[in-house]
Motif scaffolding. Structure first.
Motif, PDB file in Angstrom:
ATOM      1  N   PHE A   1       4.478   0.987   7.824  1.00 58.46           N
ATOM      2  CA  PHE A   1       3.181   0.414   8.175  1.00 58.46           C
ATOM      3  C   PHE A   1       2.807  -0.771   7.301  1.00 58.46           C
ATOM      4  O   PHE A   1       2.257  -1.750   7.775  1.00 58.46           O
ATOM      5  N   GLY A   2       3.104  -0.666   6.018  1.00 60.04           N
ATOM      6  CA  GLY A   2       2.618  -1.701   5.109  1.00 60.04           C
ATOM      7  C   GLY A   2       3.652  -2.722   4.665  1.00 60.04           C
ATOM      8  O   GLY A   2       3.305  -3.705   4.014  1.00 60.04           O
ATOM      9  N   GLY A   3       4.928  -2.481   4.998  1.00 60.77           N
ATOM     10  CA  GLY A   3       5.978  -3.432   4.644  1.00 60.77           C
ATOM     11  C   GLY A   3       5.957  -3.829   3.183  1.00 60.77           C
ATOM     12  O   GLY A   3       5.619  -3.035   2.305  1.00 60.77           O
ATOM     13  N   MET A   4       6.331  -5.084   2.918  1.00 62.40           N
ATOM     14  CA  MET A   4       6.425  -5.553   1.544  1.00 62.40           C
ATOM     15  C   MET A   4       5.064  -5.652   0.864  1.00 62.40           C
ATOM     16  O   MET A   4       4.962  -5.480  -0.351  1.00 62.40           O
ATOM     17  N   ILE A   5       4.000  -5.906   1.617  1.00 61.40           N
ATOM     18  CA  ILE A   5       2.670  -6.011   0.985  1.00 61.40           C
ATOM     19  C   ILE A   5       2.310  -4.663   0.352  1.00 61.40           C
ATOM     20  O   ILE A   5       1.945  -4.587  -0.822  1.00 61.40           O
TER      21      ILE A   5
END
Lengths: 107, 556
Positions: free
Chosen positions: B201-205
């Motif tokens: 859901f949030g990936g690299m961030i």
């Protein structure tokens, strides 16, 4: 992202004497600093392996701490400071030079 | 890194070998009573990071957001995140326990873990940023054969990611069983599920912020613990040393190098593996693509090495203080016998120190931080693995760049889910195994397979596809073979009396071989494609030096 060989933009950069100046100076800085860190570290490791007694000596007659501790801490702190030296020049003078080259090339 | 990484192979070996060795023992790793304050604080961490993931999900729209946070992370933030990657649970527990057990030798290991960082800055950081887009394979295949080299680099990345995931999962299960009093399987499943949620859901961030929060907690916890420890000794390092000499069974010998590093070949091989293995870990390299430009990439390393160096020095102070505070207190030894076995195993000194100085509440806090640390590391690994599958193998090799963003995103999310399931299954399968050899393999493969192609593609015009493939395969086979013949597998797993390969880390030999084979085969390669690849170097060189042509970063 795969550029064809000898793109005109890159060819223009290569003809710019500032580019060669940048590469020469920055590479020299990087090599000198790497050499300081690596020579310092491997010299230290050789003392650890072959002359450990040197690091065992107490800092003074009454001291419990051996000279090995400040020497080890100095390796960590100095090599960190060298990353500061590199960043200072690379992000200052060399970055300005890079920006100049980029501007001249993309005009 | 984390080593994530940086557990020295040996520290890691200690960390994970101890539980395994003790498996037959009387419950050294017996489940502890459920620790409510630790679980409470960990839940607070999870709630906060899930909130961040929710926020990050709304900002993760493109593949660039997903893999690299849109290149919108600042140098300072990325520095903290890199430090978080490097300051793993194993660093905190493993290095402090080495100092606790061996004194100065532990300090020498700590220094060896550190010195790679300046070198990464001087030789790699800006070129990585200027050439790379999403993955390490982008750089390796920049002017070489897209299909072959990208596939090979992606497989190298996935191999490293999988080995390291198993190490982390097994470590997580053991540690949580011990610290939280939760079941091993429960712990592994919790880690796997949270990892998939953060990444999908949030990936690299989200991954970056989980890493930053954890780094701050770890640094804060370490500083507070060091402050409490120093206050016991009137804030005098001299007093800590004096008391440690009086308390340690080796007495004054702990103040200088001992037997641990007496063999220089072993020491050099280990330091090479750590140095270049760390530089070539896919989830560490990926961090350099999250900043907008080379300027921020350099700043990241400056901040990261500052935090890492500071933390390592603190960890050594903690280890020295524990010699007196933990080492002479019967409550931390099995059966109350001072000098016998530590409760919970050899990696527990810093945890016991927390309890001695700050009570159950502080112990709970540090346990929660250790769990958070593992979670942050596995998330970075899963993201690196997902990018190798979705970006390199799917979008570039299979679809040859024809895949849409939507399709690539979908594949990357499926890939992280698959990696999560795989990590849980392997974590449970390896519960009773000694996974120390996997640490040797992780760093050995990274240093011998990924590193040579990475550095030569950036520094040596003569590199060709054939040379890179031949050298990579030579590095892979030799690293794996030497680890199998070393103590960790040949003796510990296969029960032979003595190792055929006497060192822990194969890097000195396998990395050298990889370089030699790559160079010879490249030199002998007179094909037309080889000529084109050499000619393409000049343009690549300009871009690596100036960043001209590098993908512009998103404005965040």
């Amino acid at each position: 992202m795969h550029s064809p060989a000898n793109t005109p933009v890159y060819e223009r950069v290569r003809r710019n004497p500032k580019f060669h100046e940048l590469v020469r100076q920055r590479s020299r800085l990087a090599l000198v600093l790497s050499a300081i860190v690596l020579v310092g570290y491997y010299a230290f490791m050789m003392v650890v392996a072959f002359a450990p007694g040197l690091l065992h000596q107490p800092m003074s007659n009454e001291s419990s701490l051996s000279v090995g501790f400040p020497i080890g801490a100095a390796i960590i702190i100095l090599s960190w400071l060298l990353t500061g030296v590199y960043s200072h020049f690379a992000n200052g003078r060399f970055q300005d030079l890079t920006d100049e080259i980029t501007r001249e090339t993309l005009q | 890194m984390t080593a994530r990484r940086i557990l020295l192979a040996a520290t890691v070996a200690t960390l994970f070998a101890l539980p395994a060795l003790a498996a037959g023992d009387v419950g050294q790793l017996e489940k502890q009573p459920v620790n409510l304050s630790a679980i409470g604080m960990f839940i607070a961490f999870v709630v906060m990071t899930l909130g961040i993931t929710y926020w990050a999900a709304s900002r993760t729209r493109s593949t660039s957001d997903f893999y690299t946070a849109g290149g919108g992370i600042t140098g300072f933030q990325n520095g903290l995140a890199i430090a978080g990657d490097y300051m793993s649970a194993a660093t905190l527990l493993g290095l402090s326990s080495l100092v606790f057990a061996k004194g100065y030798d532990g300090f020498v290991y700590t220094i060896s873990f550190f010195v790679g960082w300046p070198i990464i800055l001087f030789l790699l950081a800006e070129r990585l940023r200027n050439l790379g887009h999403f993955t390490f394979a982008d750089i390796a295949s920049y002017r070489l054969d897209q299909g072959k080299i990208r596939t090979f680099a992606a497989i190298g990345s996935l191999t490293v990611v999988c080995f390291y995931l198993i190490v982390q999962m097994v470590g997580a299960g053991q540690l949580i069983k011990l610290l939280f009093g939760l079941d091993y399987n429960v712990a592994v499943v919790v880690v796997g599920v949270l990892m998939v949620v953060y990444v999908t859901f949030g990936g690299m961030i989200a991954t970056t912020w989980v890493q930053i929060i954890k780094a701050v907690l770890l640094l804060g916890g370490g500083v507070l613990l060091a402050f409490l420890a120093l206050s016991r000794f009137g804030f005098s390092l001299e007093a800590i040393a004096k008391s440690a000499i009086a308390s340690h069974k080796d007495g004054v010998k702990i103040m200088g190098p001992g037997t641990l590093l007496a063999d220089p070949v072993s020491a050099v091989s280990l330091s090479l593996g750590l140095l270049f293995g760390t530089a070539a870990l896919p989830h560490i390299m990926m961090r350099f693509f999250t900043v907008p430009n080379a300027r921020e990439a350099r700043k990241s390393v400056f901040y990261a090495s500052g935090f890492i160096g500071f933390f390592f020095l603190i960890v050594c102070v903690l280890g020295m203080a524990a010699i007196t505070i933990v080492g002479t207190d019967p409550q931390f030894f099995e059966g109350g016998k001072v000098g016998g076995k530590l409760i919970g195993g050899g990696n527990m000194p810093v945890m016991h120190l927390a309890k001695a100085l700050g009570g159950d509440l502080f112990l709970g806090f540090l346990s929660a931080v250790a769990f958070a640390t593992i979670l942050a590391v596995v998330s970075g690994l899963a993201l690196a693995g997902a990018s190798a599958i979705a970006h390199d193998l799917y979008a570039r090799v299979i679809r040859k760049g024809e895949a849409t963003e939507r399709e690539e995103m979908r594949v990357s999310k499926i890939a992280s889910l698959v990696l999560g399931v795989l990590a849980v299954v392997l974590g449970i399968a390896f519960e009773k195994q000694n996974v120390a050899f996997l640490v040797g393999l992780t760093f050995g493969v990274a240093a011998s397979v990924n590193f040579p192609v990475l550095i030569l593609s950036m520094y040596w015009k003569g590199l060709t596809t054939r040379g890179a493939l031949a050298g990579g395969i030579a590095g892979l086979i030799s690293a794996v073979t030497l680890v199998i013949l070393s103590n960790a597998v040949w003796v510990v797993v296969l029960n032979n009396p003595a190792p055929i390969f006497p060192y822990e880390q194969p890097a000195l030999f396998s990395m050298t071989l990889a370089f030699i084979v790559t160079i010879i085969v490249s030199k002998l390669d007179s094909s037309a494609s080889a000529r084109a690849e050499r000619e393409a170097f000049d343009d690549q060189f300009v871009r690596s030096q100036t960043g001209i042509g590098a993908a512009a970063a998103a404005k965040h």
